[in-house]
Design a protein around this motif. Sequence first.
Motif, PDB file in Angstrom:
ATOM      1  N   GLY A   6       0.793  -1.233   0.000  1.00  0.00           N
ATOM      2  CA  GLY A   6       0.000   0.000   0.000  1.00  0.00           C
ATOM      3  C   GLY A   6       0.817   1.270   0.000  1.00  0.00           C
ATOM      4  O   GLY A   6       0.494   2.210   0.721  1.00  0.00           O
ATOM      5  N   VAL A   7       1.861   1.310  -0.820  1.00  0.00           N
ATOM      6  CA  VAL A   7       2.765   2.466  -0.824  1.00  0.00           C
ATOM      7  C   VAL A   7       2.176   3.587  -1.680  1.00  0.00           C
ATOM      8  O   VAL A   7       1.741   3.367  -2.814  1.00  0.00           O
ATOM      9  CB  VAL A   7       4.155   2.072  -1.351  1.00  0.00           C
ATOM     10  CG1 VAL A   7       5.055   3.306  -1.449  1.00  0.00           C
ATOM     11  CG2 VAL A   7       4.786   1.031  -0.431  1.00  0.00           C
ATOM     12  N   ASN A   8       2.177   4.798  -1.122  1.00  0.00           N
ATOM     13  CA  ASN A   8       1.689   5.979  -1.831  1.00  0.00           C
ATOM     14  C   ASN A   8       2.675   7.122  -1.667  1.00  0.00           C
ATOM     15  O   ASN A   8       3.278   7.296  -0.606  1.00  0.00           O
ATOM     16  CB  ASN A   8       0.328   6.437  -1.285  1.00  0.00           C
ATOM     17  CG  ASN A   8      -0.793   5.496  -1.665  1.00  0.00           C
ATOM     18  OD1 ASN A   8      -1.287   5.521  -2.777  1.00  0.00           O
ATOM     19  ND2 ASN A   8      -1.171   4.632  -0.720  1.00  0.00           N
ATOM     20  N   ASN A  23       1.030   5.000  -6.643  1.00  0.00           N
ATOM     21  CA  ASN A  23      -0.409   4.887  -6.400  1.00  0.00           C
ATOM     22  C   ASN A  23      -0.752   3.507  -5.818  1.00  0.00           C
ATOM     23  O   ASN A  23      -0.857   2.517  -6.530  1.00  0.00           O
ATOM     24  CB  ASN A  23      -1.167   5.110  -7.712  1.00  0.00           C
ATOM     25  CG  ASN A  23      -2.644   5.271  -7.497  1.00  0.00           C
ATOM     26  OD1 ASN A  23      -3.183   4.930  -6.448  1.00  0.00           O
ATOM     27  ND2 ASN A  23      -3.330   5.790  -8.505  1.00  0.00           N
ATOM     28  N   GLU A  24      -0.871   3.461  -4.467  1.00  0.00           N
ATOM     29  CA  GLU A  24      -1.333   2.257  -3.768  1.00  0.00           C
ATOM     30  C   GLU A  24      -0.617   1.008  -4.297  1.00  0.00           C
ATOM     31  O   GLU A  24      -1.231   0.026  -4.726  1.00  0.00           O
ATOM     32  CB  GLU A  24      -2.852   2.120  -3.933  1.00  0.00           C
ATOM     33  CG  GLU A  24      -3.524   1.219  -2.903  1.00  0.00           C
ATOM     34  CD  GLU A  24      -3.393   1.730  -1.479  1.00  0.00           C
ATOM     35  OE1 GLU A  24      -3.317   0.882  -0.568  1.00  0.00           O
ATOM     36  OE2 GLU A  24      -3.342   2.965  -1.280  1.00  0.00           O
ATOM     37  N   ASP A  59       4.577   8.746   1.406  1.00  0.00           N
ATOM     38  CA  ASP A  59       3.563   9.358   2.273  1.00  0.00           C
ATOM     39  C   ASP A  59       2.814   8.321   3.108  1.00  0.00           C
ATOM     40  O   ASP A  59       2.326   8.629   4.189  1.00  0.00           O
ATOM     41  CB  ASP A  59       2.582  10.169   1.431  1.00  0.00           C
ATOM     42  CG  ASP A  59       3.256  11.356   0.773  1.00  0.00           C
ATOM     43  OD1 ASP A  59       3.837  12.164   1.511  1.00  0.00           O
ATOM     44  OD2 ASP A  59       3.222  11.459  -0.458  1.00  0.00           O
ATOM     45  N   SER A  60       2.701   7.103   2.584  1.00  0.00           N
ATOM     46  CA  SER A  60       2.031   6.056   3.342  1.00  0.00           C
ATOM     47  C   SER A  60       2.455   4.707   2.788  1.00  0.00           C
ATOM     48  O   SER A  60       3.020   4.609   1.699  1.00  0.00           O
ATOM     49  CB  SER A  60       0.506   6.214   3.267  1.00  0.00           C
ATOM     50  OG  SER A  60       0.047   6.061   1.928  1.00  0.00           O
ATOM     51  N   GLY A  61       2.150   3.663   3.547  1.00  0.00           N
ATOM     52  CA  GLY A  61       2.510   2.312   3.121  1.00  0.00           C
ATOM     53  C   GLY A  61       3.765   1.809   3.812  1.00  0.00           C
ATOM     54  O   GLY A  61       4.375   2.492   4.638  1.00  0.00           O
ATOM     55  N   VAL A 216       1.926   2.622 -15.082  1.00  0.00           N
ATOM     56  CA  VAL A 216       1.298   3.759 -15.759  1.00  0.00           C
ATOM     57  C   VAL A 216       0.757   4.699 -14.696  1.00  0.00           C
ATOM     58  O   VAL A 216      -0.009   4.283 -13.824  1.00  0.00           O
ATOM     59  CB  VAL A 216       0.162   3.301 -16.704  1.00  0.00           C
ATOM     60  CG1 VAL A 216      -0.557   4.526 -17.284  1.00  0.00           C
ATOM     61  CG2 VAL A 216       0.700   2.428 -17.814  1.00  0.00           C
ATOM     62  N   ASP A 217       1.180   5.946 -14.758  1.00  0.00           N
ATOM     63  CA  ASP A 217       0.698   6.980 -13.819  1.00  0.00           C
ATOM     64  C   ASP A 217       0.817   6.536 -12.375  1.00  0.00           C
ATOM     65  O   ASP A 217      -0.105   6.705 -11.559  1.00  0.00           O
ATOM     66  CB  ASP A 217      -0.749   7.350 -14.128  1.00  0.00           C
ATOM     67  CG  ASP A 217      -0.897   8.030 -15.486  1.00  0.00           C
ATOM     68  OD1 ASP A 217       0.099   8.632 -15.930  1.00  0.00           O
ATOM     69  OD2 ASP A 217      -1.970   7.944 -16.075  1.00  0.00           O
ATOM     70  N   GLY A 218       1.978   5.946 -12.032  1.00  0.00           N
ATOM     71  CA  GLY A 218       2.251   5.573 -10.654  1.00  0.00           C
ATOM     72  C   GLY A 218       1.594   4.290 -10.193  1.00  0.00           C
ATOM     73  O   GLY A 218       1.743   3.909  -9.031  1.00  0.00           O
TER      74      GLY A 218
END
Length: 804
Positions: A6-8, A23-24, A59-61, A216-218
């Motif tokens: 769950g890395v953001n 993105n997650e 930021d998270s994860g 794609v797009d994170g």
Amino acid sequence: MIRLTGVNKYYNRKKNNEIHVINETSIELADKGLVTFLGHSGCGKTTLLNAIGGLDKVDSGEILIDGERMTTRSEGKKDELRNACVGYIFQNYNLIEDETVFNNVALVLRMMGIRDKAEIERRVMYILKRVGIDRYRNRPAKMLSGGERQRVGIARAIVKNPKIIIADEPTGNLDSRNTIEIMNIIKAISREKLVILVTHEREIAEFYASRIVEIVDGKIISDRENIHDEELDYRLENKIYLQDLPIQQELDGEGVKVKYYSDREDLPEIKVVVRGGNLYVELPEGLHQGSDAVELVDGHYQKISKDIYEEYEFDYDKQVDQSFTPKYTSIYTLPSMLANGYKKIFSYSLIKKILLAGFVLASMFSIYAVSNIAGITNITDDKFVQVNKNYLTIEGAKLTPEVFRKYEKMKDIDYALPGNSHVAFLFPLDDYYQSSGGAVNLEGSLADRSMVNEDALIAGKAAKKEREIVIDRMTADSLFSEGTSGMIGVNSYGDLIGRKAELPRLGEFTITGITEQNSPSIYVKGDLMLDILMNQPMQEEADDSAVNDPVSYALAAEDPDIEITGGSAPASVGEALISEDYRYEAAIGSKLDLRVNGKKLTVCGYYNDKRQRNDVFVSEETAKIAYLEKENSLTLSPSDKAAAYETLSSKNVKVTDNYETDRQAYIDSITKQILATILVSGIILLISLIEMYLMLRSSFLSRVKEVGVLRAIGLKKKDIYKMFMGEIIALTTLTTLPGMAVMAYILNGISKIPMIGGQYLMNPVVFMVSLLLVFGFNMLAGLLPVANTMRKTPAEILSRNDVN
């Protein structure tokens, strides 16, 4: 070995231009194999790599490496984990340019705690040979080609035998031949280690990778094993396949045999000469000599098979003591810190060595400032003049229109101004989006522009039109001293020409010239001076239940935003036009609490203002009376200053010559107060220290990239500080001690001279205080930019493109 859950990560979070760059993301990576993160530029591949390698924050994860948490750790712990487990190969190489190939690679071994020089030599040379760069071991990195630099980067990443290799576009800056060679090395490493490769070249990924993760797009959109027997259709730029060329001819004559290959049908005339074992070729116009590095292959082009990397072996594990446990060790002791500092200073370029003279001079001024116990003897107008030098002031005057006109019509008086003549125009900073809506004050002493001496203009021209103004150099300098104008590129007198200055209700004025008359003045058209004084930006604004001081309706009569909705405009003294918002509180003919000339104002009408201002509009005469009532001083501009002063004094008027009063007050302050002397000495010292700070900061900025590289490969912050502390100590001892010794000798002689000797004190205490002051400041000034940079992550430091 690696697990992401769950890395953001966001850029510009919670702003309009927010980017969700990771993105997650959740993924697990095995202990070995070549995993390729594939995607277009800007999709978040590199940011994800930096997060895994601890070069950047998320930021998270959660990110785990071999069971160790990379997220939520301190920077020091991240450095230790990255130093022990991760080897990083960068697209832009990120070598320490002035260091040799050997030292670039050996540095990471020293960080791991290996101190045995023979062991370092054995490991480094083995790796350099395996990547084909051993012959350049003593060559500075800046003298290598792109392919050679990338080989050094690979050697540095794998020499410490890490469990994980992270390769960020390692072939992005290489030609085709070097691309294949570098990828073969990376593929061989991946047999025993986990290699995470970022690339946007799909054919390279499909050929070499054992697992392909597409982003794609994170966001990961595909994750698949890559098992194939396909070939790589990848033409090497340094090879020409002769059998693929359309034109092929063979010329066989007496003692001569020439084979000709071409991709063009027209056969140019080429002269070939063989003499004395040398070949000479004369080419016709339009034909150029090819590169010697190109290989001619007598055959057809064939795709590259998997054999090219399957036959490639890389057995570094056998060269390493597997029982050795890497542990981060500082690469600097006090002796090595100082030795490296002196080495760095002595390796400065000639220009930088010449600039070191600035430190010598600064140290001399510093000890002079500390030893100086006397007052200031150099008095200049800039230090004390606050209003126009020609002005006289009458204090305690109760102003009425009659009193004002009396002084205005006096002999030898050109004009009179209520108050102290100080005004402030708004200087807009709207040149750039970032400064839009901002403004600073352009302040000075208001004066009639007829006082401007055109011969004294140092920029621009005299003011001719109604809304044109001229400002004195001192006023301009005051504006520059704030530093804010520099943000929009206004740094010189010429930059001010044509710029606008604004006042509430009066609108814009244009600066046409800069004069040097040693008076901090703003020169305007004479009949506008009273309006300017009455419409200063510092006036208090009205609230919901109160009104401002009266404003002349003449200033608003032509304003399209203002419309009379009831009654009539003010014509007589005492009449007031108010906002229609107060229609039910104050009827026409009723009295307001606002008094002018001792009488309450009478409502004569209402107006609507589209900009919702809440002014009370009155006639010009009423506004003038109201303004005069507020002031208790009067400024006079005499045509003959001495005659006017004498006339007023003879009438027992309390008149002040501003210039002489301010000058005498300044002299008194510097001759009677010891604090003034300390202040001057402090100014001298401050100037010297600022010079040192700027030079130290400049030196650091030239090495930000080096700092980023060291942090990226695992060097801890404390070692970065030690590195610069050693250089600061070396720099200070080489420049400050000689400079202070020379000045101390000079001051010691001056202190023995009668009459002036008492102004200086020179003894061991003064010398030591000066030395400690400069040493302490240099250390603070030198490490301050280091500290500011150390607040950033390694990835953020490396991403800076404003310094090199």
